[in-house]
Design an enzyme around this catalytic site. Structure first.
Site, PDB file in Angstrom:
ATOM      1  N   GLU A 126      10.010   1.155  10.446  1.00 20.11           N
ATOM      2  CA  GLU A 126      10.849   2.186  10.078  1.00 20.11           C
ATOM      3  C   GLU A 126      10.350   3.529  10.337  1.00 20.11           C
ATOM      4  O   GLU A 126       9.456   3.861   9.577  1.00 20.11           O
ATOM      5  CB  GLU A 126      11.415   2.102   8.672  1.00 20.11           C
ATOM      6  CG  GLU A 126      12.162   0.673   8.444  1.00 20.11           C
ATOM      7  CD  GLU A 126      13.687   0.762   8.772  1.00 20.11           C
ATOM      8  OE1 GLU A 126      13.999   1.882   9.347  1.00 20.11           O
ATOM      9  OE2 GLU A 126      14.289  -0.390   8.790  1.00 20.11           O
TER      10      GLU A 126
ATOM     11  N   CYS B 100      13.847  10.820   6.908  1.00 15.95           N
ATOM     12  CA  CYS B 100      13.858  10.314   8.252  1.00 15.95           C
ATOM     13  C   CYS B 100      15.239  10.202   8.702  1.00 15.95           C
ATOM     14  O   CYS B 100      15.385  10.499   9.824  1.00 15.95           O
ATOM     15  CB  CYS B 100      13.242   8.790   8.471  1.00 15.95           C
ATOM     16  SG  CYS B 100      14.324   7.853   7.103  1.00 15.95           S
TER      17      CYS B 100
ATOM     18  N   ARG C 207      19.233  16.791   1.020  1.00 13.78           N
ATOM     19  CA  ARG C 207      18.968  15.688   0.313  1.00 13.78           C
ATOM     20  C   ARG C 207      17.358  15.571   0.350  1.00 13.78           C
ATOM     21  O   ARG C 207      16.823  15.554   1.599  1.00 13.78           O
ATOM     22  CB  ARG C 207      19.472  14.369   0.829  1.00 13.78           C
ATOM     23  CG  ARG C 207      19.156  13.211   0.037  1.00 13.78           C
ATOM     24  CD  ARG C 207      20.091  12.014   0.664  1.00 13.78           C
ATOM     25  NE  ARG C 207      19.615  10.677   0.057  1.00 13.78           N
ATOM     26  CZ  ARG C 207      19.070   9.863   1.025  1.00 13.78           C
ATOM     27  NH1 ARG C 207      19.088   9.834   2.185  1.00 13.78           N
ATOM     28  NH2 ARG C 207      18.655   8.706   0.571  1.00 13.78           N
TER      29      ARG C 207
ATOM     30  N   LYS D   5       0.831  -1.184   0.003  1.00 14.03           N
ATOM     31  CA  LYS D   5      -0.020  -0.028   0.200  1.00 14.03           C
ATOM     32  C   LYS D   5       0.876   1.297   0.156  1.00 14.03           C
ATOM     33  O   LYS D   5       1.366   1.627   1.096  1.00 14.03           O
ATOM     34  CB  LYS D   5      -0.841   0.096   1.215  1.00 14.03           C
ATOM     35  CG  LYS D   5      -2.047   1.028   1.045  1.00 14.03           C
ATOM     36  CD  LYS D   5      -2.347   1.837   2.277  1.00 14.03           C
ATOM     37  CE  LYS D   5      -1.439   2.909   2.680  1.00 14.03           C
ATOM     38  NZ  LYS D   5      -1.406   4.064   1.738  1.00 14.03           N
TER      39      LYS D   5
ATOM     40  N   GLU E 209      10.287  16.455  14.274  1.00 14.44           N
ATOM     41  CA  GLU E 209      10.803  16.228  12.979  1.00 14.44           C
ATOM     42  C   GLU E 209      10.214  17.376  12.120  1.00 14.44           C
ATOM     43  O   GLU E 209       9.300  17.587  11.841  1.00 14.44           O
ATOM     44  CB  GLU E 209      10.205  14.812  12.551  1.00 14.44           C
ATOM     45  CG  GLU E 209      11.259  14.063  11.659  1.00 14.44           C
ATOM     46  CD  GLU E 209      10.664  12.897  11.290  1.00 14.44           C
ATOM     47  OE1 GLU E 209       9.240  12.257  11.411  1.00 14.44           O
ATOM     48  OE2 GLU E 209      11.182  12.204  10.516  1.00 14.44           O
TER      49      GLU E 209
HETATM   50  P1  NAP Z   1       2.604   8.602   7.683  1.00 14.14           P
HETATM   51  O1  NAP Z   1       1.652   9.467   7.662  1.00 14.14           O
HETATM   52  O2  NAP Z   1       2.881   7.730   8.778  1.00 14.14           O
HETATM   53  O3  NAP Z   1       2.330   7.572   6.518  1.00 14.14           O
HETATM   54  C1  NAP Z   1       3.056   6.315   5.960  1.00 14.14           C
HETATM   55  C2  NAP Z   1       2.149   5.480   5.357  1.00 14.14           C
HETATM   56  O4  NAP Z   1       1.256   5.153   6.325  1.00 14.14           O
HETATM   57  C3  NAP Z   1       1.257   5.975   4.154  1.00 14.14           C
HETATM   58  O5  NAP Z   1       1.182   4.985   3.037  1.00 14.14           O
HETATM   59  C4  NAP Z   1       0.061   6.264   4.642  1.00 14.14           C
HETATM   60  O6  NAP Z   1      -1.017   6.477   3.794  1.00 14.14           O
HETATM   61  C5  NAP Z   1      -0.114   5.175   5.664  1.00 14.14           C
HETATM   62  N1  NAP Z   1      -0.985   5.482   6.857  1.00 14.14           N
HETATM   63  C6  NAP Z   1      -1.485   6.790   7.329  1.00 14.14           C
HETATM   64  N2  NAP Z   1      -2.248   6.440   8.372  1.00 14.14           N
HETATM   65  C7  NAP Z   1      -2.358   5.086   8.523  1.00 14.14           C
HETATM   66  C8  NAP Z   1      -3.242   4.477   9.523  1.00 14.14           C
HETATM   67  N3  NAP Z   1      -4.204   4.730  10.201  1.00 14.14           N
HETATM   68  N4  NAP Z   1      -3.129   2.793   8.991  1.00 14.14           N
HETATM   69  C9  NAP Z   1      -2.108   2.248   8.282  1.00 14.14           C
HETATM   70  N5  NAP Z   1      -1.627   3.069   7.331  1.00 14.14           N
HETATM   71  C10 NAP Z   1      -1.564   4.592   7.622  1.00 14.14           C
HETATM   72  O7  NAP Z   1       4.080   9.198   7.370  1.00 14.14           O
HETATM   73  P2  NAP Z   1       4.338  10.167   5.984  1.00 14.14           P
HETATM   74  O8  NAP Z   1       4.146  11.488   6.734  1.00 14.14           O
HETATM   75  O9  NAP Z   1       3.634   9.745   5.024  1.00 14.14           O
HETATM   76  O10 NAP Z   1       5.866  10.030   6.258  1.00 14.14           O
HETATM   77  C11 NAP Z   1       6.967  10.678   6.792  1.00 14.14           C
HETATM   78  C12 NAP Z   1       7.423   9.966   7.962  1.00 14.14           C
HETATM   79  O11 NAP Z   1       7.847   8.608   7.519  1.00 14.14           O
HETATM   80  C13 NAP Z   1       8.272  10.539   8.776  1.00 14.14           C
HETATM   81  O12 NAP Z   1       8.055  10.595  10.219  1.00 14.14           O
HETATM   82  C14 NAP Z   1       9.591  10.204   8.628  1.00 14.14           C
HETATM   83  O13 NAP Z   1      10.540   9.952   9.360  1.00 14.14           O
HETATM   84  C15 NAP Z   1       8.949   8.470   8.330  1.00 14.14           C
HETATM   85  N6  NAP Z   1      10.174   7.639   7.387  1.00 14.14           N
HETATM   86  C16 NAP Z   1      10.899   6.843   8.152  1.00 14.14           C
HETATM   87  C17 NAP Z   1      11.794   6.030   7.259  1.00 14.14           C
HETATM   88  C18 NAP Z   1      12.704   4.995   7.997  1.00 14.14           C
HETATM   89  O14 NAP Z   1      13.187   4.138   7.418  1.00 14.14           O
HETATM   90  N7  NAP Z   1      12.714   4.978   9.296  1.00 14.14           N
HETATM   91  C19 NAP Z   1      11.922   6.392   5.971  1.00 14.14           C
HETATM   92  C20 NAP Z   1      11.157   7.114   5.441  1.00 14.14           C
HETATM   93  C21 NAP Z   1      10.178   7.839   6.247  1.00 14.14           C
HETATM   94  P3  NAP Z   1      -1.432   7.845   3.485  1.00 14.14           P
HETATM   95  O15 NAP Z   1      -0.645   8.056   2.250  1.00 14.14           O
HETATM   96  O16 NAP Z   1      -2.741   7.627   2.272  1.00 14.14           O
HETATM   97  O17 NAP Z   1      -1.624   8.642   4.364  1.00 14.14           O
END
Ligand code: NAP
Ligand code: MG
Length: 493
Positions: free
Chosen positions: A263, A297, A291, A187, A394
């Site tokens: 992650e 993250c 970058r 997804k 963040e």
């Molecule tokens: P997010 O809101 O947590 O979304 C990530 C994924 O989860 C998306 O596919 C999102 O779908 C889905 N999602 C949202 N709410 C959900 C729920 N209640 N149940 C299941 N899935 C759900 O994160 P983001 O804002 O897109 O991404 C940024 C975050 O990712 C930052 O905190 C960053 O640090 C972290 N990150 C971590 C890593 C690592 O390797 N540690 C790498 C990259 C990013 P939708 O798009 O439909 O909302």
């Protein structure tokens, strides 16, 4: 300061699939509903993709479950060769994939190409690991029996990925899962589904059997993933995204006691000790901060610099930030593209506003760019006081807050003063300190005189509230393998 920037798209969207990929077939959502994918560089509509619901998610898991036994029984070499072919094709089509990624996500074409080649490397790496899965054979310490351990695929997986690296955050999971013999439902983030759909097409072309990889795009991510997590046929979930959503998925995963990889968010400290080579520290800071427009993250979230070099470091970083060209990711000469959406930009504004209110100074940037697209100027903040929110949260944007320290203990204390523990950066030329401080940093990864840690051959991952599990390296495939032990009774001679 308010010079206008080029926000027009200089490329049109290449021909990409815009349907769900289930059981090897492209199809619409059962409801017929769709949603729009937007270009964050100017707000234009790019494409519409299916808005999958519970019924579609279940159909995708049905396909993954149906394919699991046959896929687990394929020869490791065959799985490896599929990954190798997909690596070659992604590499050949890098320009086309970069256009898709830049248009849906915003970053420059050069940055998209860098991500795509990083993403493809996970396929190359795991094509090589597929044939190195092995177990053990030993004699029980007391004799009399033999202990055989074997590795077997975990089974059907759910992968939920974020928008910031639309391809690489997928291939880090898909590569080892394919190598290990697992099937999967992916997804992708609703903001950036097109890159993943294009990848599904490439994997199918490379010979991946129907049902091994299924992709569902949806705006109801909670409902879709909740349905799959509650299904007893699912065996594993791997999530990359925010700590907040990760916590919820871990809770949901308890129902069926799933294998879990997380992650999550980062809050990377960037430490510049007084003996650092400042040329390398500034170069490292450009990479660690800029970058992906700071939307990583692993992005340096806060700079802790020794008092004796803080002014010079800030001045030099500000000069470099000031020289960056903002514009649509497809425009010639663009260094810095837009942020992904207005909410992300508002959060950046809020954190900068809070720091400035508490006494920090924006020596460069500190403002949004008006007009279409979600642009924010690269910003260096000096004199950021202890209580500022930007040191704890963040920022996910092109902002470098700088605060000073006087000794090593103070620097380490500041670095570790967060619930998150993904990456830290450390710049020093003193070998003893390099080792001592690296050992004291509470993170899963350390960039030592390096502004980037990501490498497909290395175990990427965090500790504390940044999650658990590792992606990449020899460790990455273990996330997709179970250990089974067989006791063989051997009669005494
Ligand atoms: P997010 O809101 O947590 O979304 C990530 C994924 O989860 C998306 O596919 C999102 O779908 C889905 N999602 C949202 N709410 C959900 C729920 N209640 N149940 C299941 N899935 C759900 O994160 P983001 O804002 O897109 O991404 C940024 C975050 O990712 C930052 O905190 C960053 O640090 C972290 N990150 C971590 C890593 C690592 O390797 N540690 C790498 C990259 C990013 P939708 O798009 O439909 O909302
Ligand atoms: Mg989100």
């Amino acid at each position: 300061m308010s010079t206008s920037i080029d926000t027009s798209a200089h490329l049109s969207l290449p021909d990409v699939p815009t349907q769900l990929f289930v059981g090897g077939r492209w199809r619409d959502a059962a409801s017929g509903e769709t949603f729009t994918v937007e270009d964050p560089g100017n707000g234009d509509d790019l494409a519409r993709v299916p808005d999958a619901g519970v019924e579609d998610a279940t159909a995708a898991l049905d396909a993954a479950v149906a394919a699991q036994a046959g896929w687990a029984a394929t020869a490791p070499r065959e799985r490896g060769e599929i990954l190798r072919r997909a690596f070659e094709t992604v590499t050949e089509r890098i320009d086309e994939l970069a256009a898709v990624m830049t248009l849906e996500m915003g970053k420059s074409l050069a940055e998209s190409r860098a991500e795509i080649s990083y993403a493809a490397e996970f396929f190359r790496w795991y094509s090589e690991e597929a044939v190195r899965i092995s177990g053990r054979w030993s004699t029980a310490p007391a004799g009399g029996s033999r202990l055989l351990t074997m590795k077997q695929p975990v089974g059907p997986c759910l992968f939920v990925t974020p928008w910031n690296f639309p391809l690489a955050m997928g291939t880090r999971k898909i590569g080892p899962a394919i190598a290990a013999g697992c099937t999967m439902v992916v997804k992708p983030a609703s903001a950036t589904p097109l890159s993943m759909l294009a990848l599904a097409g490439i994997l199918a072309e490379a010979g991946l059997p129907d049902g091994v990889l299924n992709v569902v795009t949806t705006r109801s991510s909670g409902e879709v993933s909740g349905t799959l997590l509650a299904d007893p046929r699912l065996r594993k979930v791997s999530f990359t995204g925010s700590t907040e959503v990760g916590r919820r998925i871990v809770e949901q995963s308890a129902q069926n006691l799933l294998r879990v990889s997380m992650e999550l968010g980062g809050n990377a400290p960037f430490l510049v000790l007084e003996d650092a080579d400042l040329d390398r520290a500034v170069e490292g800071a450009m990479l660690a901060k800029m970058r992906n427009v700071g939307e990583a993250c692993t992005a340096a979230n806060r700079f802790h610099v020794h008092r004796s070099v803080a002014d010079e470091f800030a001045t030099r970083l500000a000069e470099r930030f000031d020289a960056l060209t903002l514009g649509h990711g497809t425009a010639e000469g663009t260094d810095v593209g837009p942020l992904v959406d207005d909410a992300t930009r508002e959060k950046v504004e809020e954190l900068v506003g809070d720091a400035v209110e508490r006494g920090a100074e924006a020596v460069v940037g500190g403002e949004r760019v008006d007009g279409p697209g979600y642009f924010y100027r690269p910003t260096v903040l000096t004199g950021v006081p202890d209580g500022a929110r930007i040191l704890r949260e963040e920022v996910f944007g092109p902002v470098a807050p700088i605060s000073v320290f006087d000794d090593e203990d103070e620097a380490v204390r500041a670095a570790n003063d967060t619930e998150l523990g993904l990456t830290a950066y450390l710049f020093t030329q003193d070998l003893d300190r390099a080792i001592r401080v690296s050992e004291r940093l509470e993170t899963g990864m350390v960039g030592l005189n390096a502004g980037i840690v990501s490498n497909p051959a290395a175990p990427f991952g965090g500790i504390k509230a940044s999650g658990f599990g590792r992606e990449g390296g020899a460790e990455g495939i273990e996330e997709y393998l179970e250990t089974k032990y067989v006791a063989l009774a051997v009669p005494e001679r």
